[in-house]
Every structure is written in C-alpha cells, then in structure tokens.
Design a protein around this motif. Sequence first.
Motif, mmCIF file in Angstrom:
data_model
loop_
_atom_site.group_PDB
_atom_site.id
_atom_site.type_symbol
_atom_site.label_atom_id
_atom_site.label_comp_id
_atom_site.label_asym_id
_atom_site.label_seq_id
_atom_site.Cartn_x
_atom_site.Cartn_y
_atom_site.Cartn_z
ATOM 1 N N HIS A 12 0.966 -1.365 -0.049
ATOM 2 C CA HIS A 12 -0.038 -0.085 -0.016
ATOM 3 C C HIS A 12 0.893 1.387 0.140
ATOM 4 N N VAL A 13 0.549 2.173 -0.906
ATOM 5 C CA VAL A 13 1.344 3.367 -0.982
ATOM 6 C C VAL A 13 0.319 4.661 -0.986
ATOM 7 N N GLU A 14 0.682 5.543 -0.136
ATOM 8 C CA GLU A 14 0.056 6.748 0.337
ATOM 9 C C GLU A 14 0.469 7.716 -0.888
ATOM 10 N N LEU A 15 -0.685 7.881 -1.739
ATOM 11 C CA LEU A 15 -0.329 8.854 -2.703
ATOM 12 C C LEU A 15 -0.248 10.363 -2.416
ATOM 13 N N ALA A 16 0.987 11.097 -2.850
ATOM 14 C CA ALA A 16 1.082 12.669 -2.074
ATOM 15 C C ALA A 16 0.278 13.717 -3.019
ATOM 16 N N THR A 17 -1.033 13.340 -2.969
ATOM 17 C CA THR A 17 -1.767 14.322 -3.633
ATOM 18 C C THR A 17 -2.212 15.509 -2.635
ATOM 19 N N LYS A 18 -2.641 16.673 -3.248
ATOM 20 C CA LYS A 18 -3.051 17.775 -2.335
ATOM 21 C C LYS A 18 -4.044 17.348 -1.346
ATOM 22 N N SER A 19 -5.218 16.840 -1.985
ATOM 23 C CA SER A 19 -6.368 16.287 -1.039
ATOM 24 C C SER A 19 -6.779 14.861 -1.119
ATOM 25 N N LYS A 20 -7.539 14.654 -0.325
ATOM 26 C CA LYS A 20 -7.900 13.183 -0.014
ATOM 27 C C LYS A 20 -8.512 12.412 -1.299
ATOM 28 N N MET A 21 -8.733 11.195 -1.135
ATOM 29 C CA MET A 21 -9.441 10.479 -2.098
ATOM 30 C C MET A 21 -10.679 10.900 -2.664
ATOM 31 N N PRO A 140 -5.450 8.829 -0.352
ATOM 32 C CA PRO A 140 -5.429 7.929 -1.441
ATOM 33 C C PRO A 140 -4.354 6.823 -1.347
ATOM 34 N N LEU A 141 -4.867 5.577 -1.267
ATOM 35 C CA LEU A 141 -3.812 4.516 -1.411
ATOM 36 C C LEU A 141 -3.742 4.095 -2.818
ATOM 37 N N ALA A 142 -2.579 3.615 -3.247
ATOM 38 C CA ALA A 142 -2.425 2.612 -4.251
ATOM 39 C C ALA A 142 -2.030 1.366 -3.737
ATOM 40 N N GLU A 143 -2.819 0.416 -4.172
ATOM 41 C CA GLU A 143 -2.364 -1.070 -3.699
ATOM 42 C C GLU A 143 -1.758 -1.876 -5.129
#
Length: 441
Positions: A12-21, A140-143
Amino acid sequence: MNYEPIIGVEVHVELATKSKMFCGCPADHFGKEPNSVTCPVCLGLPGALPVPNIKAVEWAILLGLALGCTINEESKFDRKHYFYPDLPKGYQISQYDQPLATGGSLGNIRIRRVHLEEDTGKLQHQGNDTFVDFNRSGVPLAEIVTEPDFRSVDEVDLFVKKLQQMVRYLGISGADMEKGSMRIEPSISMRKVESRKSKVESQGFPNYRVEIKNINSFKFARNAIAYEIERQTEMLKRGETPTQQTRGFVESKGITVAQREKEEAHDYRYFPEPDIPPMRFTNDYVEKIKMQIPTLPDEKKNEFIEVNKLSEYQAKILVGDMGKMNLFQGTVSLASINQANISGATVANWVINKVTDTSGVVPAHLAEQIIASQKISNVDETLLLEIIHKIITDNPKAVEDYKNGKEQALGFLVGQVLRQIKGKGDAQGISAIIKRLIQRR
Ligand code: ZN
Ligand code: MN
C-alpha cells in the motif's frame, strides 16, 4: 523433506496528492493535530457523497504504466465491507473486479494488479484507552499486488526497495516506511520442493496461505517472513497443515501472531459503489499519462554506466539516493566541469564520498570545489616551483617592473607559468608564490 516458500506481496502506497481520495481535506496528515483534517465525507457521516480525486486516479494509472501494466478501459470503485473502529462507514471504498491496471512486472516479479482505495483512520492506544484519529481516513492509497513469484526473503526485500524507488522517481509518494506512507503485506505458504517438478510453475501450490498485515519497515518485513517460513516448515514437518489466516507481526518479540481466520473475498460482501459512476479511459488519456513517465531507476543506472562511464557501484549508489543523483546530474551537466575535462566518475566520487548532506549543496559550488582541487593535484608541486623559479630568472625585466609597482608585470609572469603547465594550474595560487619569491630576492 524439503520445503520452499511461495510468497506474494501486497504493497500500500499513500499518494502525495494535495487532497484526499474522495473529499477536499488535505491529504498531508502526518504529524497533524488528531482529527483536524476531516469532513463529513472522510468521517463517514450519513449522506456525505464521495467525489473521486482525478489526480489520484492519474497517478495510480501512471504507476500502473511504469510497472508495465495494461490500463483497463473501464474501471470502477467497490465497497469492501468490514467492521473496525477506524473505518466509520463500515466499508472501505476500494476496487474489486475492475482495477485500474492489471498484468505488469517489476524485474522478474509479475504484478497482478494496481488499484486505488482510501486509507482508514488510525487507532491510538494510551493505557486502557483507545482513541481514533481520522486525519488519515480517506487518504488515497495505491495498492500493488504481485503474483506469488517470490521464493526467498531476499527476493521480497529487493522488490519492495525497487518499488519504493520507482514510486519516488514517479514523484507520486514519499513512500516513507517510518511515516506509514508505504506498508507491506506478504502472503506466505510452503510447498514441497518435489511438487515443483511440473513445468507449470503454479502447480503444486499449497491450498492455504498466511497473510501478515501492515508491516512498516523493510527489516520487519524480512523478520516476519523469515519467522513465518520457519513456523510453517516446522508445522509441515510435524505433519500438520498451517491454517489460512491473517497474522500480525509483533515487533518487540520478532514473532507473528494469529489475528483472523480464513478470510475470503465473499466475506467482504463487495458490491459496486453506487455513489461513484464507473470510469472510462480513452487511449489518448492513457497515452498522455504514459508520456509523463520519467527515466526509471534501472534505465537511469544504465545511462550512468554507459553515458557517464560510472562504475556499477557508483551508478547504484546514485540511483538509490535522489539527493545525490540530482546533485550529480546537475554538476556533470555544467559547462565548467566539461571545459575542465573532469570525468563523470570524478564528480560521482565527490558526490558519493565527500558530500554527506546534499540539501543546500548547489551544483555550481560543488563544481568549483572539484575544479580547484583538480588543478592543484594535476600539477606536481615541485615541478611547479621549478617552473616558477625559471620564469622569474628568465624575465628580470618583468620582475623589476613589478617591484616598481607595475601590477601588470605580475600578470605577465603568471601567464608565462600557466603557459608552461598548459593552463592546468590555479592562477591565484601561482600569483601568490611568485610574489613571495620576488620579495625574497
Ligand atoms: Zn474529508
Ligand atoms: Mn488494501
């Protein structure tokens, strides 16, 4: 009887976007006051509606493409139901049967799929109390799910480090294990080596697997897998079959303990998320994302070896450290370094051995240092002194002029010396030596 491990991993990788998913809350939750970045959507309040973050979708596709996956023309979100206090809706918005990307590889490990989902909140235990912080909820998580292609702890270790590097190159996540922005879940089972004989690799796979949840360090991942291999092997040798279960790694003891028994897809009662329409991606859209893929670590390493003539070792170190890599690249591309004929290997040597902290080191500054040191070391000191002596003796008129206050005469003498050593000296240093020698006469 000999057994070998069959291992697959989910990362699981947390994406470093500005806002949540699915809401506008900032995704950067680390170290913030508990429950300070939340809203009705990520708190799972009734009636709140999720709106997908297009950047997160784009980045997950980017990751899928970098891993050589096929991007599915149609994709959708699904609800994955389970009960836990850090999941206020009672379900996680994830992707089930139509993930964003399928069928890629990283090195010799096959990637089954890459999908997008939301992170959960976080429980904090203090004494007898348990608190819940929803700042992480909805991040956001990329799995990334691999096929069960690993046969040793080392192979897993190599893969997860490679994956971390790739994610960082793509600029989509810090993938920091300590901050929890990258988490590893290995699944392990053991099979008899004899049952591998068949040409079909997947034949003779055990009919159980043990999943270890949420590991947040490379070292723990190694230890947890090694422990599982031993635990299961011993069971098998006693004639028992390990049960399919989810286990947790107890860091302080270096052991895994059972958490949940036999969990299968139907337990989650997956169904399509009714609040989010299915997604469709045109070829154009995917092609545009593909063009954003930067040179990836393996490619970069080859480039360093072939173009910059670095050793395998130097290339490997630079590729593994973004700060050093950027400093190296910035420095070798400077005109001054090229004019001074300084090799890439020399620059790499400086960056690797003499720079401890790359933050705040400007390529131009490093180049100056390297050039200065090269000039001194390129000319033998005794030879230099001999040349200077000779120039002074051969040019009595210039020496006299300088003594009488004509500064240009000194420049002339320095120039004569530089000509003798073909410009490979430090003019200022030579000038100082000449002054000293003249004064002594
Ligand atoms: Zn929110
Ligand atoms: Mn997941």
